[in-house]
Design an enzyme around this catalytic site. Structure first.
Site, short mmCIF file in Angstrom:
data_model
loop_
_atom_site.label_atom_id
_atom_site.label_comp_id
_atom_site.label_asym_id
_atom_site.label_seq_id
_atom_site.Cartn_x
_atom_site.Cartn_y
_atom_site.Cartn_z
N GLU A 1 -5.65 -8.18 -1.19
CA GLU A 1 -6.32 -8.00 0.10
C GLU A 1 -7.79 -7.70 -0.15
O GLU A 1 -8.13 -6.75 -0.86
CB GLU A 1 -5.72 -6.85 0.92
CG GLU A 1 -4.35 -7.13 1.49
CD GLU A 1 -3.87 -6.03 2.43
OE1 GLU A 1 -4.74 -5.38 3.07
OE2 GLU A 1 -2.65 -5.82 2.52
N GLU B 1 0.83 -1.21 0.00
CA GLU B 1 0.00 0.00 0.00
C GLU B 1 0.86 1.26 0.00
O GLU B 1 0.80 2.10 0.89
CB GLU B 1 -0.96 -0.01 1.19
CG GLU B 1 -1.97 -1.14 1.14
CD GLU B 1 -2.97 -1.13 2.28
OE1 GLU B 1 -4.09 -1.61 2.09
OE2 GLU B 1 -2.61 -0.66 3.39
#
Length: 478
Positions: free
Chosen positions: A371, A178
């Site tokens: 995810e 991320e």
């Protein structure tokens, strides 16, 4: 509905991070990372004790779920579910305890050898994130973390070590977890305490630039070491909708999304877009970008795009409408068409299809959903299996829309890994009660419990999803 199916080599699996599951924080020569000094609870996770470990303070990741000692049991459960891949990460301080050493820690390298060998024994492909929300604390204290250009060399040294050691065991890599979260929570993402800087935004975007250069250098290096490596980027995908059809709301929403495409544009295309330079100019941010940096960025384009996707938000141009709900380090306006989780994350399965289309239309690179999952409180009754139909409903809806993106829209999606395939410590709150797993771990927010593992109803459901290559979404066999 199309009768076509996902390709047979679709990568089904689950995902965790080292710092949220391994534990063993000071075992095997491991050094202290930023994750090791994040105290329990929401407020603890938002601060960093740079002086080190404090007495009488609970740090949930010190033991976490003890994957370090139980990895064989856990991987056997993943294999029972039929995992084709397992996404995990490397704890930097297991390999270089301080971060700037010239020689790696052999005990740390040997641990990941054992983990990867165990995966391969069952035919499970390791998918490895090199840096996932942990930075050596020594590098934070001595160098200012990623605000210092020297971090590039430290990171590339780590990558060189990993790529050479595991070149025959790991094919799929991601450089940073991320990466866009450095602008949302620089402390968790990169160990940067913005209150220490007179111009925090300048510091954060300079740090982001150094990460982007480090990522590009790692990609180029990895491809030299093993041309068969597939090295991707990974971003939190922050899907948002304009609140109304007014041009002003839609312009604001475009700008909101641009803050995140800023990162993927560089990692996929190899250069900052004109829009990115104009953004920096408006914010009066002047980056240290050398000619060598520009060459490195062009030479290190990623092979695929990894994303986390949990929720969506709504954007308005009206200042008074800015914040009504928060979740996953994002904030925005409540969407009346969506339900929310117990943590106020707005549930939007169709949004995953939109997100995948947005990314594929923009880049035409394979996308890996690494995810996706639901954090919820699981009601555990002695002697009974957790019947987490709410989690099954969430996953089923998202997978169905992901399939539509592939089969109806033509998006190239290479795989899907459920986040928190086993219960683990929440990154944002330090909680255990916020559970994502398909496997229950007996541990509470105070660190009590046996750490025993138990299959939830979702375990058996996901097993059938994988067995059917995504066709059996409505059946659950126990």
């Amino acid at each position: 509905m199309s009768t076509r199916k996902l390709l047979d080599d679709f990568l089904w699996g689950g995902a965790v991070s080292a710092n949220q599951c391994e534990g063993a924080w000071n075992i095997g020569g491991k050094g202290i990372s930023t994750a090791d000094v994040a105290a329990a609870g929401k407020h603890g996770q938002s601060r960093l004790y740079t002086e080190g470990i404090l007495e009488n303070t609970y740090y949930p990741n010190h033991q976490a779920i003890d994957f370090y000692h139980r990895y064989q049991e856990d991987i056997a459960l993943f294999a029972e579910m039929g995992f084709k891949c397992f996404r995990t990460s490397i704890h930097w301080t297991r390999i270089f305890p301080k971060g700037d050493e010239t020689e790696p820690n052999e005990e740390g390298l040997a641990f990941y050898d054992r983990v990867f060998d165990e995966c391969l024994k069952y035919g499970i492909e390791p998918v490895v994130t090199i840096s996932h929300y942990e930075t050596p604390l020594y590098l934070v204290k001595e160098y200012g973390s990623w605000t210092n250009r020297k971090m590039i060399d430290f990171y590339v040294k780590l990558c060189d070590t990993l790529f050479r050691r595991y070149r025959t065991k790991v094919k799929y890599w991601m450089t940073f977890n991320e990466i866009n979260v450095i602008t949302l929570n620089p402390l968790i993402a990169a160990g940067i305490r913005i209150e220490q800087y007179d111009r925090p935004e300048q510091a954060v975007y300079q740090a982001a630039h150094y990460q982007l250069v480090a990522s590009a250098k790692a990609v180029e290096l990895g491809h030299r070491i093993n041309p068969d490596f597939k090295i991707g980027m990974m971003m939190l995908y922050p899907l948002s909708y304009a609140e109304t059809c007014s041009p002003e709301d839609n312009l604001e929403n475009m700008h909101n999304m641009d803050l995140h495409y800023y990162f993927s544009d560089v990692q996929v295309r190899g250069y900052y877009s004109p829009k990115a330079y104009k953004f920096l100019e408006r914010r009066q941010i002047s980056l240290d970008i050398t000619p060598e940096d520009k060459r490195d960025l062009l030479a290190g384009n990623v092979d695929y795009i990894g994303i986390s996707y949990y929720m969506s938000l709504v954007t308005s141009a009206k200042p008074e409408r800015k914040i009504q709900v928060k979740g996953n380090m994002l904030d925005g306006i409540a969407n009346p068409y969506l339900e929310k989780s117990a943590w106020d994350w707005q549930i939007d399965g169709l949004g995953l299809r939109i997100a995948l289309n947005n990314l594929y239309d923009r880049y035409q690179l394979p996308i890996f959903v690494v995810e996706n999952g639901l954090g919820a409180v699981d009601d555990k009754q002695e002697g009974e299996m957790i019947r987490d139909d709410y989690r099954i409903d969430y996953l089923k809806t998202h997978i169905a829309h992901m399939k539509d993106a592939v089969l109806l829209d033509g998006v190239d999606v290479m795989g899907y890994t459920v986040w928190g395939c086993i219960d683990l410590v929440s990154a944002s709150t330090g909680e255990m009660k916020k559970r994502y797993g398909l496997i229950y771990v007996d541990r509470d927010d105070q660190g009590n419990g046996t750490l025993n593992r138990e299959r939830k109803k979702s375990f058996y459901w996901y097993k059938n999803v994988i067995l059917s290559n995504g066709e059996m979404l409505d059946e659950s066999r126990e």
